[in-house]
Design a protein around this motif. Structure first.
Motif, PDB file in Angstrom:
ATOM      1  N   ASN A   1      39.449  39.574  29.558  1.00 32.83           N
ATOM      2  CA  ASN A   1      38.060  39.964  29.306  1.00 32.83           C
ATOM      3  C   ASN A   1      37.732  41.252  30.063  1.00 32.83           C
ATOM      4  O   ASN A   1      37.109  41.219  31.118  1.00 32.83           O
ATOM      5  N   GLN A   2      38.232  42.388  29.524  1.00 31.15           N
ATOM      6  CA  GLN A   2      37.891  43.707  30.071  1.00 31.15           C
ATOM      7  C   GLN A   2      38.303  43.857  31.541  1.00 31.15           C
ATOM      8  O   GLN A   2      37.608  44.490  32.331  1.00 31.15           O
ATOM      9  N   ARG A   3      39.456  43.282  31.910  1.00 30.47           N
ATOM     10  CA  ARG A   3      39.910  43.329  33.300  1.00 30.47           C
ATOM     11  C   ARG A   3      41.379  43.747  33.348  1.00 30.47           C
ATOM     12  O   ARG A   3      42.247  42.938  33.674  1.00 30.47           O
ATOM     13  N   PRO A   4      41.690  45.012  33.021  1.00 27.35           N
ATOM     14  CA  PRO A   4      43.093  45.424  32.914  1.00 27.35           C
ATOM     15  C   PRO A   4      43.887  45.273  34.196  1.00 27.35           C
ATOM     16  O   PRO A   4      45.073  44.920  34.147  1.00 27.35           O
ATOM     17  N   GLU A   5      43.287  45.554  35.344  1.00 28.00           N
ATOM     18  CA  GLU A   5      44.053  45.452  36.586  1.00 28.00           C
ATOM     19  C   GLU A   5      44.382  44.000  36.918  1.00 28.00           C
ATOM     20  O   GLU A   5      45.442  43.703  37.479  1.00 28.00           O
ATOM     21  N   MET A   6      43.477  43.110  36.588  1.00 25.67           N
ATOM     22  CA  MET A   6      43.748  41.688  36.767  1.00 25.67           C
ATOM     23  C   MET A   6      44.828  41.243  35.777  1.00 25.67           C
ATOM     24  O   MET A   6      45.753  40.490  36.120  1.00 25.67           O
ATOM     25  N   LEU A   7      44.710  41.739  34.544  1.00 26.54           N
ATOM     26  CA  LEU A   7      45.699  41.424  33.514  1.00 26.54           C
ATOM     27  C   LEU A   7      47.086  41.908  33.918  1.00 26.54           C
ATOM     28  O   LEU A   7      48.089  41.243  33.631  1.00 26.54           O
ATOM     29  N   ARG A   8      47.143  43.061  34.578  1.00 27.58           N
ATOM     30  CA  ARG A   8      48.429  43.610  35.000  1.00 27.58           C
ATOM     31  C   ARG A   8      49.214  42.603  35.848  1.00 27.58           C
ATOM     32  O   ARG A   8      50.418  42.419  35.655  1.00 27.58           O
ATOM     33  N   GLU A   9      48.527  41.945  36.775  1.00 25.94           N
ATOM     34  CA  GLU A   9      49.210  40.982  37.635  1.00 25.94           C
ATOM     35  C   GLU A   9      49.699  39.775  36.834  1.00 25.94           C
ATOM     36  O   GLU A   9      50.816  39.299  37.039  1.00 25.94           O
ATOM     37  N   ALA A  10      48.862  39.278  35.937  1.00 19.83           N
ATOM     38  CA  ALA A  10      49.263  38.127  35.125  1.00 19.83           C
ATOM     39  C   ALA A  10      50.494  38.463  34.278  1.00 19.83           C
ATOM     40  O   ALA A  10      51.456  37.675  34.209  1.00 19.83           O
TER      41      ALA A  10
ATOM     42  N   SER B   1      37.687  44.173  45.728  1.00 20.58           N
ATOM     43  CA  SER B   1      37.417  45.346  44.903  1.00 20.58           C
ATOM     44  C   SER B   1      38.043  45.133  43.536  1.00 20.58           C
ATOM     45  O   SER B   1      39.144  44.581  43.439  1.00 20.58           O
ATOM     46  N   MET B   2      37.355  45.581  42.488  1.00 17.65           N
ATOM     47  CA  MET B   2      37.909  45.452  41.147  1.00 17.65           C
ATOM     48  C   MET B   2      38.736  46.674  40.767  1.00 17.65           C
ATOM     49  O   MET B   2      39.701  46.587  40.021  1.00 17.65           O
ATOM     50  N   ASN B   3      38.347  47.835  41.266  1.00 14.58           N
ATOM     51  CA  ASN B   3      39.090  49.056  40.942  1.00 14.58           C
ATOM     52  C   ASN B   3      39.224  49.914  42.198  1.00 14.58           C
ATOM     53  O   ASN B   3      38.273  50.614  42.560  1.00 14.58           O
ATOM     54  N   PRO B   4      40.352  49.860  42.897  1.00 15.99           N
ATOM     55  CA  PRO B   4      41.547  49.095  42.562  1.00 15.99           C
ATOM     56  C   PRO B   4      41.345  47.596  42.783  1.00 15.99           C
ATOM     57  O   PRO B   4      40.464  47.201  43.548  1.00 15.99           O
ATOM     58  N   TYR B   5      42.164  46.813  42.090  1.00 14.50           N
ATOM     59  CA  TYR B   5      42.025  45.363  42.142  1.00 14.50           C
ATOM     60  C   TYR B   5      42.598  44.839  43.453  1.00 14.50           C
ATOM     61  O   TYR B   5      43.806  44.840  43.672  1.00 14.50           O
ATOM     62  N   ILE B   6      41.710  44.427  44.351  1.00 17.40           N
ATOM     63  CA  ILE B   6      42.116  43.905  45.661  1.00 17.40           C
ATOM     64  C   ILE B   6      41.395  42.577  45.877  1.00 17.40           C
ATOM     65  O   ILE B   6      40.184  42.477  45.657  1.00 17.40           O
ATOM     66  N   TYR B   7      42.130  41.581  46.290  1.00 19.71           N
ATOM     67  CA  TYR B   7      41.533  40.271  46.528  1.00 19.71           C
ATOM     68  C   TYR B   7      42.237  39.587  47.688  1.00 19.71           C
ATOM     69  O   TYR B   7      43.334  39.972  48.086  1.00 19.71           O
ATOM     70  N   GLU B   8      41.579  38.583  48.211  1.00 19.01           N
ATOM     71  CA  GLU B   8      42.144  37.787  49.296  1.00 19.01           C
ATOM     72  C   GLU B   8      42.209  36.338  48.860  1.00 19.01           C
ATOM     73  O   GLU B   8      41.204  35.754  48.445  1.00 19.01           O
ATOM     74  N   GLU B   9      43.395  35.758  48.946  1.00 22.55           N
ATOM     75  CA  GLU B   9      43.561  34.336  48.650  1.00 22.55           C
ATOM     76  C   GLU B   9      43.302  33.566  49.945  1.00 22.55           C
ATOM     77  O   GLU B   9      44.042  33.708  50.920  1.00 22.55           O
ATOM     78  N   ILE B  10      42.234  32.766  49.948  1.00 23.29           N
ATOM     79  CA  ILE B  10      41.778  32.132  51.189  1.00 23.29           C
ATOM     80  C   ILE B  10      42.737  31.049  51.654  1.00 23.29           C
ATOM     81  O   ILE B  10      43.106  30.976  52.828  1.00 23.29           O
ATOM     82  N   HIS B  11      43.161  30.206  50.759  1.00 22.72           N
ATOM     83  CA  HIS B  11      44.129  29.164  51.103  1.00 22.72           C
ATOM     84  C   HIS B  11      44.720  28.588  49.831  1.00 22.72           C
ATOM     85  O   HIS B  11      44.294  28.906  48.716  1.00 22.72           O
ATOM     86  N   TYR B  12      45.728  27.742  49.993  1.00 26.16           N
ATOM     87  CA  TYR B  12      46.369  27.075  48.861  1.00 26.16           C
ATOM     88  C   TYR B  12      46.179  25.568  49.017  1.00 26.16           C
ATOM     89  O   TYR B  12      46.336  25.030  50.112  1.00 26.16           O
ATOM     90  N   SER B  13      45.874  24.915  47.925  1.00 27.90           N
ATOM     91  CA  SER B  13      45.740  23.464  47.973  1.00 27.90           C
ATOM     92  C   SER B  13      46.182  22.880  46.637  1.00 27.90           C
ATOM     93  O   SER B  13      46.224  23.566  45.617  1.00 27.90           O
ATOM     94  N   ILE B  14      46.530  21.622  46.672  1.00 25.89           N
ATOM     95  CA  ILE B  14      46.886  20.901  45.443  1.00 25.89           C
ATOM     96  C   ILE B  14      45.730  19.974  45.125  1.00 25.89           C
ATOM     97  O   ILE B  14      45.562  18.924  45.752  1.00 25.89           O
ATOM     98  N   GLU B  15      44.898  20.367  44.186  1.00 27.80           N
ATOM     99  CA  GLU B  15      43.738  19.561  43.808  1.00 27.80           C
ATOM    100  C   GLU B  15      44.097  18.496  42.780  1.00 27.80           C
ATOM    101  O   GLU B  15      43.475  17.448  42.711  1.00 27.80           O
ATOM    102  N   PHE B  16      45.099  18.785  41.944  1.00 27.32           N
ATOM    103  CA  PHE B  16      45.470  17.858  40.877  1.00 27.32           C
ATOM    104  C   PHE B  16      46.978  17.620  40.919  1.00 27.32           C
ATOM    105  O   PHE B  16      47.758  18.563  40.818  1.00 27.32           O
TER     106      PHE B  16
END
Length: 573
Positions: free
Chosen positions: A309-318, A425-440
């Motif tokens: 949905n109009q998110r090329p930098e996010m799409l790039r990672e996927a 930031s969306m451009n450039p696409y920068i994010y922080e993964e806070i933690h990992y968990s197994i919910e399911f």
């Protein structure tokens, strides 16, 4: 380009492994004259040295050297001796209880030649059981590597001073990896480079000795790299093991290890590396280390439908995580909601993939996108991947293998890490993964599926015949459309449960985003309840449960310590 490499192998009473190991080297699709082998025999008492010396095809290799030691000097020290007597630009450290696939060396060396000098080491993937530690599925960067199959740039190895010889065995590869990273290098995982790593039954005494060595190394590394809290926690875990192992000799040896490790407190070396201790492990682990990997003889086409949905930098990672898949026969269907904003990215950066791109021009919504993707797909199996989620490199391989090996099933699902993510930031696409968990993490249960959506959309792979028979998704829905679809499929099919983490499912960390999402889920649940009530299926109210789940997303993920103690894990890319 094919370069000459040094292969270094340390042996100790290893006669049972030598024949198969050498034969696997001989069968490499790599010029044998460019393979320089150095064995270090740590004073074996069996026929290991004689077997190595009598190899009838040793002249085929560039070099074939055996260094005989007068005593067992330990794994790290033996590797250092061999490294000091060799000179190729790359050193491949291997365990003797391994066998190489025919393309092992080609794949790992090719990756090393592609990577820039900032990458100092590369780790092969282990079969039949993959090492379960987490790695970045986009960059394939890993925090530490097993020395059972580790290629290292010589200049990097020399810069950090090689293995720490104070660690006799166990943990020396973790220490090496962390010093590589502390020196400014990266370590990459190469899942296409496969080695078969075998283990064997040990006596209880040997298992106790192995455990004691692991404890000692873990405490040593906690002193070197951990916080004061990490050190204290290490001693608490030792106490728990002492309670569990009610054996005087074990307690005596453990006490000696604790006293020896305590003395290191006064000569601790400062380090700029932040380590992630997780119990006796050195990184969070992906559940599923007991999944038995095997190479497929048949590789049917798999269509992965990517909604964006109009998110090329996010799409790039996927898309990069699809590009990294070990399973190669993949068709990618990228369906964009609205204007073709990502078309240029797809055509330029992923032109070498089997990829189709379709933009709707007008906004149609996520469910309509899914149905468009399903209609365009031509594979024998279908999988969804939204543009903000990620796949580990073995995701498709694990799912396809499981369905082929269990032909009575047409649908399979695995487990995902749920990862609250803070957008920087969306451009450039920068994010922080806070933690990992197994919910399911639940076996297939229709009653449970009626109460909650416990299959994140990217975890499910299903056969084309399922779609041909039951059609696509309900386009009147904009959220929980996947849950509704799984309920629909479950009326006709059982789902095969695979207990392995193969993907990452991102959820918003910001409270405003999470609360908005929560309200949407509650409203859509009412619709699903009414819909299935007409079929005499009762779905319990989930408002309280949704509230509970949203709140759980803000909890710091905990790593279980001996099933009693827990402590915080944070991961940041």
């Amino acid at each position: 380009m094919q370069i000459s490499i040094d292969i270094i192998v340390v042996i100790y009473n290893s006669e049972r492994w030598i024949g198969d190991f050498l034969n696997s080297l001989k069968k490499q699709h790599y010029p044998l004259e460019k393979i320089h082998i150095t064995f270090v025999d740590n004073n074996s008492k069996d026929k290991s040295y004689d077997l190595l010396n009598s190899c009838i095809f040793k002249e085929k290799f560039g070099d074939y050297t055996i260094l005989k030691q007068e005593k067992n000097i330990g794994f790290g020290a033996a590797n250092n001796i061999a490294a000091s007597k060799t000179n190729q630009s790359h050193i491949y450290f291997l365990n003797i209880d391994t066998e190489l696939h025919q393309d092992t060396l080609i794949n790992i060396v090719n990756q090393a030649l592609i990577d820039e000098g900032i990458v100092g080491a590369w780790e092969s993937r282990q079969f039949p059981y993959e090492h379960p530690k987490h790695y970045n599925p986009v960059t394939l960067e890993v925090s530490w590597s097993s020395a059972a199959a580790l290629l290292v740039r010589r200049e990097c190895f020399q810069k950090i001073g090689g293995f720490d010889e104070e660690i006799f065995m166990y943990g020396e590869d973790v220490d090496l990896s962390w010093r590589i990273r502390a020196a400014g290098y990266r370590i990459h995982y190469v899942p296409q480079s496969i080695i078969y790593h075998y283990t064997f039954e040990k006596s209880k005494v040997n298992k106790d000795n192995e455990l004691l060595n692991i404890i000692g190394s873990n405490l040593f590394l906690r002193y070197r790299y951990g916080s004061f809290k990490d050190i204290i926690l290490g001693y608490v875990m030792c106490l728990l093991w002492a309670i569990k192992h009610r054996n005087f000799k074990f307690h005596l040896k453990l006490s000696q290890i604790l006293i020896k490790s305590f003395s290191k407190m006064f000569k601790r070396k400062p380090n700029n590396l932040v380590a992630n201790f997780c119990g006796w492990n050195y990184e969070i682990h992906r559940l599923g280390h007991e999944f038995h990997n095997s190479l497929l003889l048949e590789t049917p086409l798999v269509s992965i439908i990517v909604r964006t949905n109009q998110r090329p930098e996010m799409l790039r990672e996927a898309l990069t995580t699809i590009k990294n898949q070990t399973y190669q026969n993949i068709e990618i269907i990228v369906v964009e909601d609205g204007f073709p904003k990502s078309k240029k990215l797809v055509e330029k950066s992923f032109k070498n993939l089997n990829i189709k791109y379709h933009a709707t021009i007008e906004k149609v919504g996520r469910t309509k996108l899914a149905n468009i993707g399903l209609a365009l797909a031509t594979g024998e199996y279908f999988n969804f991947l939204d543009d903000d989620d990620l796949l580990y490199a073995d995701h498709i391989e694990v799912l396809v293998t499981s369905l082929i090996n269990n032909p009575s099933y047409k649908i399979a699902y695995s487990i995902a890490f749920e990862t609250p993510t803070k957008l920087v930031s969306m451009n450039p696409y920068i994010y922080e993964e806070i933690h990992y968990s197994i919910e399911f993490n639940s076996k297939f249960d229709r009653q449970l599926l009626l109460t909650q959506n416990y299959f994140p959309i990217q975890t499910v792979l299903f056969a084309r015949e399922v779609y041909d028979k039951l059609g696509g998704m309900d386009e009147s829905m904009e959220v929980l459309e996947d849950w509704d679809y799984w309920l629909k499929l479950s009326t006709q099919y059982d789902f095969l449960y695979i207990e392995k983490i193969t993907s990452i499912y991102k959820v918003p960390f910001q409270k405003t985003d999470a609360l908005t999402r929560k309200q949407e889920l509650i409203e859509q649940t009412e619709y699903i309840r009414e819909k299935y009530a007409t079929n005499n299926i009762n779905i319990p109210s989930r408002q309280s449960n949704f509230k509970k789940k949203v709140i759980s997303n803000f909890k710091i993920n905990q790593c279980e310590v001996s099933k009693i103690l827990k402590f915080k894990i944070k991961q940041k890319y």
